[in-house]
Design an enzyme around this catalytic site. Structure first.
Site, mmCIF file in Angstrom:
data_model
loop_
_atom_site.group_PDB
_atom_site.id
_atom_site.type_symbol
_atom_site.label_atom_id
_atom_site.label_comp_id
_atom_site.label_asym_id
_atom_site.label_seq_id
_atom_site.Cartn_x
_atom_site.Cartn_y
_atom_site.Cartn_z
ATOM 1 N N CYS A 181 0.839 -1.220 0.000
ATOM 2 C CA CYS A 181 0.000 0.000 0.000
ATOM 3 C C CYS A 181 0.866 1.258 0.000
ATOM 4 O O CYS A 181 0.356 2.373 -0.132
ATOM 5 C CB CYS A 181 -0.921 0.010 1.206
ATOM 6 S SG CYS A 181 -1.958 -1.442 1.305
ATOM 7 N N HIS B 152 -9.218 3.854 -0.820
ATOM 8 C CA HIS B 152 -7.849 3.350 -0.716
ATOM 9 C C HIS B 152 -7.548 2.374 -1.854
ATOM 10 O O HIS B 152 -7.518 1.158 -1.651
ATOM 11 C CB HIS B 152 -7.696 2.695 0.667
ATOM 12 C CG HIS B 152 -6.320 2.205 0.981
ATOM 13 N ND1 HIS B 152 -5.170 2.711 0.404
ATOM 14 C CD2 HIS B 152 -5.895 1.240 1.862
ATOM 15 C CE1 HIS B 152 -4.126 2.076 0.887
ATOM 16 N NE2 HIS B 152 -4.527 1.175 1.759
HETATM 17 N N1 COA Z 1 -16.898 2.425 4.629
HETATM 18 C C1 COA Z 1 -18.152 2.809 4.365
HETATM 19 N N2 COA Z 1 -18.930 2.232 3.438
HETATM 20 C C2 COA Z 1 -18.404 1.201 2.767
HETATM 21 C C3 COA Z 1 -17.101 0.739 2.982
HETATM 22 C C4 COA Z 1 -16.341 1.395 3.965
HETATM 23 N N3 COA Z 1 -15.095 0.996 4.223
HETATM 24 N N4 COA Z 1 -16.855 -0.300 2.176
HETATM 25 C C5 COA Z 1 -17.967 -0.488 1.443
HETATM 26 N N5 COA Z 1 -18.892 0.423 1.795
HETATM 27 C C6 COA Z 1 -20.251 0.518 1.267
HETATM 28 C C7 COA Z 1 -20.265 0.544 -0.247
HETATM 29 O O1 COA Z 1 -20.233 1.874 -0.724
HETATM 30 C C8 COA Z 1 -21.582 -0.125 -0.539
HETATM 31 O O2 COA Z 1 -22.640 0.818 -0.365
HETATM 32 P P1 COA Z 1 -23.961 0.755 -1.259
HETATM 33 O O3 COA Z 1 -24.575 -0.588 -0.995
HETATM 34 O O4 COA Z 1 -24.765 1.900 -0.780
HETATM 35 O O5 COA Z 1 -23.470 0.884 -2.682
HETATM 36 C C9 COA Z 1 -21.711 -1.164 0.557
HETATM 37 O O6 COA Z 1 -20.918 -0.675 1.646
HETATM 38 C C10 COA Z 1 -21.236 -2.542 0.158
HETATM 39 O O7 COA Z 1 -19.998 -2.409 -0.529
HETATM 40 P P2 COA Z 1 -19.051 -3.622 -0.835
HETATM 41 O O8 COA Z 1 -17.966 -3.158 -1.743
HETATM 42 O O9 COA Z 1 -19.884 -4.793 -1.254
HETATM 43 O O10 COA Z 1 -18.420 -3.912 0.596
HETATM 44 P P3 COA Z 1 -17.744 -5.220 1.103
HETATM 45 O O11 COA Z 1 -18.548 -5.726 2.259
HETATM 46 O O12 COA Z 1 -17.443 -6.161 -0.009
HETATM 47 O O13 COA Z 1 -16.322 -4.688 1.620
HETATM 48 C C11 COA Z 1 -14.795 -4.105 3.347
HETATM 49 C C12 COA Z 1 -16.188 -3.890 2.748
HETATM 50 C C13 COA Z 1 -14.607 -3.126 4.502
HETATM 51 C C14 COA Z 1 -14.667 -5.544 3.884
HETATM 52 C C15 COA Z 1 -13.722 -3.887 2.242
HETATM 53 O O14 COA Z 1 -13.853 -2.608 1.706
HETATM 54 C C16 COA Z 1 -12.322 -4.082 2.780
HETATM 55 O O15 COA Z 1 -11.827 -5.200 2.801
HETATM 56 N N6 COA Z 1 -11.643 -2.992 3.196
HETATM 57 C C17 COA Z 1 -10.297 -3.040 3.719
HETATM 58 C C18 COA Z 1 -9.343 -3.116 2.586
HETATM 59 C C19 COA Z 1 -7.926 -3.273 3.064
HETATM 60 O O16 COA Z 1 -7.605 -4.134 3.880
HETATM 61 N N7 COA Z 1 -7.032 -2.451 2.531
HETATM 62 C C20 COA Z 1 -5.645 -2.491 2.822
HETATM 63 C C21 COA Z 1 -5.364 -1.755 4.075
HETATM 64 S S1 COA Z 1 -3.662 -1.342 4.258
#
Ligand code: COA
Length: 382
Positions: free
Chosen positions: A83, A330
């Site tokens: 990242c 991100h």
């Molecule tokens: N904060 C707020 N809303 C979020 C979000 C977040 N982090 N992630 C997704 N959403 C929202 C989306 O906009 C979507 O909204 P909508 O239904 O109104 O369109 C809904 O939640 C579902 O989105 P989706 O992409 O299906 O979410 P998900 O459940 O597949 O993934 C996480 C959510 C948090 C698990 C995923 O974003 C993740 O793994 N994040 C961390 C990534 C990471 O580890 N990065 C490296 C770090 S160094």
């Protein structure tokens, strides 16, 4: 070494760009940066990216993009530091220009993450962790950060709700950034009721995945007539153990401490003089730990800066002024370049409702892995 300035910047909205390919997303930011710089050629291209071999089945991104944006024959290379790839590419470009080896460079941070199902993306992100001692045990990236957050709450006595201001601030600022992925307001109630990802990290603690690209053209400062001129005052990088459990103290980001200390020295700047800090809030716990390791808060007290309203635009240390990783989004290998672009916008006074008054010194900190590779940059308006 020569002083280096940022001549032009460009970025795309962070989003699910299913209708655009990797080359189109990256090309858009690259062309915008060259247009903003008023150039149609540069001498070298540095691309920051983490996941393209896994998600897009595309490697060799240096030549892939030099071909696409018309920089044929020029030196072009991809830099990978999980990242932290965006800032690592920026630092490599900086060294090439500062040393006199080239007279101009384009730095492009680009990532396409949403073309594959969530499980595959989570597995791809986990390649930043230690494959033998972390991933092999079944832990995901969110899982590692959840363990760190839980330990922090246990050691210092904070409740989950105490982390809410980081999320609320990032989302509030993103409302004014057209390039941000999420445009919704977060309240304490929404934060507390949000669905759990890996206890205690819930959706409002985590940054969303996304597709996006951000770019900058850098040149020797003496060649820049544009006012205000934004120069690179410092660039520093440091590493820690790749696995969190190997650290003596998993609650201290030693690489953030080392790289920021070196950057402060190089720029001749103290933390109190920093007008804006684009930190790496991949998870709210990382925002707290970054503030502590870079000298804005004492150990165990980073959370307090949020609770005392000190991280907003008018606070002691404004962070995530364009939404941060939490709400701008991100797109991992692009994030470091979004941070650079956003600080340039602050120093040029282009941030509208989230403009920090008289911003003249801006800092970025980009993290690869769970605090394993940390790059700090300080930019100054002249
Ligand atoms: N904060 C707020 N809303 C979020 C979000 C977040 N982090 N992630 C997704 N959403 C929202 C989306 O906009 C979507 O909204 P909508 O239904 O109104 O369109 C809904 O939640 C579902 O989105 P989706 O992409 O299906 O979410 P998900 O459940 O597949 O993934 C996480 C959510 C948090 C698990 C995923 O974003 C993740 O793994 N994040 C961390 C990534 C990471 O580890 N990065 C490296 C770090 S160094």
């Amino acid at each position: 070494m020569r002083k280096v300035a940022i001549l032009g910047i460009g970025q795309t909205k962070v989003d699910e760009h299913w209708e655009k390919s990797l080359r189109e997303v990256g090309g858009e930011a690259a062309f915008l940066a060259m247009q903003d710089a008023g150039v149609d050629r540069v001498e070298a291209l540095f691309v920051g990216n983490m996941l393209s071999p896994l998600i897009s089945r595309q490697n060799q991104l240096g030549t892939f993009f030099s071909d696409w944006v018309g920089l044929w024959k020029q030196e072009a290379v991809k830099i990978e530091a999980a990242c932290g790839s965006g800032a690592a590419a920026f630092r490599s470009a900086l060294m090439a220009v500062a040393s006199g080896d080239v007279d101009s460079a384009l730095v492009l941070g680009v990532e396409k993450m949403t073309d594959k199902p969530g499980g595959e993306v989570t597995a791809a992100l986990a390649t930043a962790a230690d494959a033998d001692y972390e991933v092999e045990q079944g832990v995901s990236f969110v899982g590692i950060n959840a363990l760190v957050m839980r330990r922090y709450m246990h050691e210092y006595g904070w409740k989950h709700a105490d982390f809410a201001p980081f999320s609320i601030n990032a989302h509030a600022n993103a409302m004014h950034n057209p390039f941000a992925r999420l445009h919704d307001t977060v309240t304490v109630e929404k934060y507390e009721k949000s669905s759990m990802v890996a206890t205690p990290i819930n959706l409002m603690d985590a940054s969303p995945v996304g597709d996006g690209a951000a770019a900058a053209v850098i040149v020797p400062a003496e060649k820049v007539l544009r006012q205000p001129r934004v120069v690179v005052a410092a660039s520093a990088a440091a590493t820690d153990t790749i696995s969190v459990h190997s650290r003596k103290d998993p609650l201290f980001l030693n690489a953030a401490y080392l790289s920021s200390k070196q950057a402060y020295q190089m720029a001749g700047v103290k933390p109190v003089e920093v007008s804006v800090f684009e930190l790496h809030d991949a998870f709210t716990i990382m925002a707290a730990l970054s503030l502590e390791a870079t000298g804005f808060a004492e150990r165990g007290k980073g959370v307090r800066l949020g609770l005392e309203n000190q991280i907003g635009i008018e606070g002691k240390i404004p962070v995530c002024t364009r939404g941060g990783l939490k709400a701008r989004g991100h797109p991992v290998g692009a994030t470091g370049m979004y941070q650079i672009v956003e600080v340039v916008q602050q120093l040029r006074g282009e941030c509208g409702a989230t403009q920090v008054e008289d911003a003249n010194i801006g800092m970025t900190q980009n993290i690869g892995g769970s605090g394993a590779t940390i790059l700090t940059h300080i930019l100054r308006r002249e």
